[in-house]
Design a protein around this motif. Sequence first.
Motif, PDB file in Angstrom:
ATOM      1  N   UNK A  29       5.120  -1.189  -2.490  1.00 47.53           N
ATOM      2  CA  UNK A  29       3.934  -1.921  -2.934  1.00 47.53           C
ATOM      3  C   UNK A  29       3.292  -1.131  -4.076  1.00 47.53           C
ATOM      4  N   UNK A  30       3.318  -1.637  -5.304  1.00 55.14           N
ATOM      5  CA  UNK A  30       2.747  -0.886  -6.425  1.00 55.14           C
ATOM      6  C   UNK A  30       1.244  -0.733  -6.284  1.00 55.14           C
ATOM      7  N   UNK A  31       0.766   0.421  -6.661  1.00 52.26           N
ATOM      8  CA  UNK A  31      -0.666   0.662  -6.690  1.00 52.26           C
ATOM      9  C   UNK A  31      -1.292   1.077  -5.375  1.00 52.26           C
ATOM     10  N   UNK A  32      -0.523   1.122  -4.291  1.00 50.67           N
ATOM     11  CA  UNK A  32      -1.081   1.525  -3.009  1.00 50.67           C
ATOM     12  C   UNK A  32      -0.941   3.030  -2.827  1.00 50.67           C
ATOM     13  N   UNK A  33      -1.949   3.627  -2.258  1.00 49.17           N
ATOM     14  CA  UNK A  33      -1.881   5.053  -1.935  1.00 49.17           C
ATOM     15  C   UNK A  33      -1.055   5.237  -0.674  1.00 49.17           C
ATOM     16  N   UNK A  34      -0.677   6.468  -0.395  1.00 45.17           N
ATOM     17  CA  UNK A  34       0.076   6.767   0.825  1.00 45.17           C
ATOM     18  C   UNK A  34      -0.691   6.284   2.053  1.00 45.17           C
ATOM     19  N   UNK A  35      -1.995   6.551   2.115  1.00 45.81           N
ATOM     20  CA  UNK A  35      -2.791   6.138   3.283  1.00 45.81           C
ATOM     21  C   UNK A  35      -2.791   4.619   3.445  1.00 45.81           C
ATOM     22  N   UNK A  36      -2.874   3.891   2.329  1.00 45.03           N
ATOM     23  CA  UNK A  36      -2.856   2.429   2.399  1.00 45.03           C
ATOM     24  C   UNK A  36      -1.491   1.926   2.876  1.00 45.03           C
ATOM     25  N   UNK A  37      -0.412   2.554   2.368  1.00 45.97           N
ATOM     26  CA  UNK A  37       0.934   2.171   2.798  1.00 45.97           C
ATOM     27  C   UNK A  37       1.128   2.452   4.281  1.00 45.97           C
TER      28      UNK A  37
END
Length: 87
Positions: A29-37
């Motif tokens: 998923x482009x633009x997502x941070x590690x925490x968001x992923x």
Amino acid sequence: PYTRCSKSIGLTQADEAMGCGTSKPGTSKPGLTYKQKLKLWRKLGGGDLEPVLASGAVALLDAQWIISHAEAGGVLTHRQALPKEAF
């Protein structure tokens, strides 16, 4: 660039599933941070898979490889016979 991935030797399959360390475009998923992923991975049930993936008993196959292999008329064989790029 990813904000954080596993620091252990090699990537875990969970890291790879979240797109960590991949150079393939469109595999994350482009633009997502590690925490968001990680939050999305867990929300979608990925956390339930982590113990099995960590054990090495199960390996995830690359969906793009499966499609290409099928389009070329290939069939899936046992895990040991699959090429490295299948994973």
